[in-house]
Design a protein around this motif. Structure first.
Motif, PDB file in Angstrom:
ATOM      1  N   ALA A 280     -23.008 110.241  63.929  1.00  0.00           N
ATOM      2  CA  ALA A 280     -24.095 111.549  64.373  1.00  0.00           C
ATOM      3  C   ALA A 280     -23.538 112.963  64.182  1.00  0.00           C
ATOM      4  O   ALA A 280     -24.345 114.047  64.665  1.00  0.00           O
TER       5      ALA A 280
ATOM      6  N   ARG B 181     -29.919 100.945  71.326  1.00  0.00           N
ATOM      7  CA  ARG B 181     -30.253 102.884  70.779  1.00  0.00           C
ATOM      8  C   ARG B 181     -28.852 103.309  71.846  1.00  0.00           C
ATOM      9  O   ARG B 181     -29.307 102.645  73.102  1.00  0.00           O
TER      10      ARG B 181
ATOM     11  N   MET C 230     -17.278 102.821  69.222  1.00  0.00           N
ATOM     12  CA  MET C 230     -17.845 104.305  69.666  1.00  0.00           C
ATOM     13  C   MET C 230     -17.327 105.443  69.183  1.00  0.00           C
ATOM     14  O   MET C 230     -18.751 106.378  68.387  1.00  0.00           O
TER      15      MET C 230
ATOM     16  N   MET D  96     -19.769 105.765  65.621  1.00  0.00           N
ATOM     17  CA  MET D  96     -21.300 106.037  66.274  1.00  0.00           C
ATOM     18  C   MET D  96     -20.998 107.472  66.170  1.00  0.00           C
ATOM     19  O   MET D  96     -22.043 108.189  65.744  1.00  0.00           O
ATOM     20  N   LEU D  97     -20.031 107.970  67.377  1.00  0.00           N
ATOM     21  CA  LEU D  97     -20.742 109.961  67.639  1.00  0.00           C
ATOM     22  C   LEU D  97     -19.726 110.175  66.002  1.00  0.00           C
ATOM     23  O   LEU D  97     -21.149 111.076  66.007  1.00  0.00           O
ATOM     24  N   ARG D  98     -19.479 109.841  65.281  1.00  0.00           N
ATOM     25  CA  ARG D  98     -19.008 110.370  63.344  1.00  0.00           C
ATOM     26  C   ARG D  98     -20.269 110.878  63.223  1.00  0.00           C
ATOM     27  O   ARG D  98     -20.363 111.586  62.334  1.00  0.00           O
TER      28      ARG D  98
ATOM     29  N   ARG E 130     -20.770  97.571  64.691  1.00  0.00           N
ATOM     30  CA  ARG E 130     -21.484  99.409  64.175  1.00  0.00           C
ATOM     31  C   ARG E 130     -21.471  98.377  62.322  1.00  0.00           C
ATOM     32  O   ARG E 130     -21.825  98.543  62.152  1.00  0.00           O
TER      33      ARG E 130
ATOM     34  N   THR F  81     -28.927 112.277  63.416  1.00  0.00           N
ATOM     35  CA  THR F  81     -28.702 111.073  63.034  1.00  0.00           C
ATOM     36  C   THR F  81     -28.977 109.957  64.537  1.00  0.00           C
ATOM     37  O   THR F  81     -28.109 110.510  64.953  1.00  0.00           O
TER      38      THR F  81
ATOM     39  N   MET G 138     -27.955 107.597  67.116  1.00  0.00           N
ATOM     40  CA  MET G 138     -26.849 106.969  67.603  1.00  0.00           C
ATOM     41  C   MET G 138     -27.090 105.277  67.659  1.00  0.00           C
ATOM     42  O   MET G 138     -27.781 105.220  69.146  1.00  0.00           O
ATOM     43  N   THR G 139     -27.178 104.225  67.094  1.00  0.00           N
ATOM     44  CA  THR G 139     -27.478 103.259  66.895  1.00  0.00           C
ATOM     45  C   THR G 139     -25.848 101.865  66.986  1.00  0.00           C
ATOM     46  O   THR G 139     -25.172 102.194  65.938  1.00  0.00           O
TER      47      THR G 139
ATOM     48  N   CYS H 220     -21.936 108.895  77.312  1.00  0.00           N
ATOM     49  CA  CYS H 220     -22.183 108.545  76.065  1.00  0.00           C
ATOM     50  C   CYS H 220     -22.901 106.759  76.466  1.00  0.00           C
ATOM     51  O   CYS H 220     -21.879 105.856  76.242  1.00  0.00           O
TER      52      CYS H 220
ATOM     53  N   THR I 172     -14.715 114.792  71.410  1.00  0.00           N
ATOM     54  CA  THR I 172     -15.713 114.483  72.706  1.00  0.00           C
ATOM     55  C   THR I 172     -14.502 114.447  74.161  1.00  0.00           C
ATOM     56  O   THR I 172     -14.000 113.828  74.461  1.00  0.00           O
TER      57      THR I 172
END
Length: 313
Positions: A215, A168, A208, A211-213, A153, A267, A269-270, A244, A220
């Motif tokens: 988005a 992505r 990970m 990134m999820l936060r 990230r 947003t 996820m990248t 994911c 999870t």
């Protein structure tokens, strides 16, 4: 033990083979007095004459000189062979590029770039070390890899790297999953669903989660964990939960209908695809490979012809 200098042994061989001190001086491109000094030093160390010196006649070896000559040739021969072997290893090392790469990147992102580099630069030997993010970073920090590529990230602490692309990520599930076929799925709905994840904790797990936060997916809940992504894939296809993962690793499964990608609002996820060198300054081969990867990734995406191998993230 008699200590005999390599240069003195070279002079001894030259005198024996040319038959004169003058001939040895000419062969070795040194002054004749220097030849005499080397032979005298050898004779002092041996404690006996090595040549019979007679004016106007070739320099003849004594019995002791013949024995020293045999030793000299053996020592110089061994030295020459060792030097050639070390030089060969050095040249091979200069041609070898050790590349540490995160497994999903090696399997699904870089094959076209690595194949292109191998075709265009056959003079280099590419040694690929595929592993987890933590393993790639360790190889770069301790210098066992010339360069590395990984997903992150942002910058990794203590490691200079640059972004060469953006990859992505996707949320995928079995076609039978309750969310399959629906419109955009909100983070709130996803928070009520079960996920399938890798069993190990690592630096990539933190990436990970971040990134999820970003988005909007704060939670999870985990239905199952597995150490191998092949097993995560199978559990996902069996309907156990949502996975994911890097979108390119499941592209063919989605096209074949084995998995479906869930449309997630918000947003995208990248993660950054980052390149780092293990040594400063990087070797010419490592810099050439890095520039080649960056240039090829800048072209339109070329799909991988074979399914990506599954392994731990």
């Amino acid at each position: 033990m008699i200590k005999l200098s390599p240069r003195g042994l070279e002079v001894l061989v030259a005198v024996a083979e040319t038959g004169s001190f003058a001939g040895a001086a000419q062969r070795l491109d040194i002054a004749q007095p220097s030849v005499s000094q080397h032979i005298q030093a050898l004779e002092r160390r041996a404690g006996t004459a090595l040549f019979q010196r007679r004016r106007g006649r070739p320099a003849m070896l004594t019995d002791a000189g013949a024995r020293v000559l045999a030793h000299a040739r053996a020592v110089l021969g061994d030295t020459a062979r060792l030097s050639a072997e070390l030089d060969g290893e050095r040249r091979a090392g200069d041609r070898r590029i050790v590349f540490a790469c995160q497994r999903p990147v090696a399997n699904a992102v870089l094959p076209p770039a690595l194949a292109g580099f191998a075709r265009e630069h056959p003079e280099y030997e590419l040694a690929l070390l595929a592993g987890t993010l933590d393993e790639v970073v360790a190889h770069l920090r301790d210098g066992t890899a010339d360069l590395g590529c990984f997903l992150s990230r942002g910058p990794v602490d203590g490691l200079a790297s640059r972004t060469i692309g953006v990859e992505r990520f996707a949320l995928v599930a079995a076609p039978s999953h309750p969310l399959a076929g629906r419109g955009a799925v909100s983070p709130e709905v996803l928070a009520s669903q079960k996920f399938v994840r890798a069993a190990h904790r690592s630096g990539f797990s933190a990436q990970m989660a971040d990134m999820l936060r970003a988005a909007g997916i704060e939670r999870t809940p985990v239905a199952s964990r597995a150490t191998e992504s092949a097993m995560v894939r199978e559990l996902t296809a069996a309907g156990v939960g949502i996975w994911c993962t890097l979108a390119k690793t499941v592209r063919r499964d989605v096209e074949a209908g084995l998995l479906v990608e869930l449309p997630v609002g918000g947003t995208p996820m990248t993660m950054d695809l980052r390149l780092a060198y293990g040594r400063r300054p990087p070797s010419p081969g490592a810099r050439l490979l890095g520039d080649s990867i960056e240039a090829i990734l800048a072209r339109p995406y070329l799909p991988v012809e074979q399914s990506a191998a599954c392994a731990p993230l």
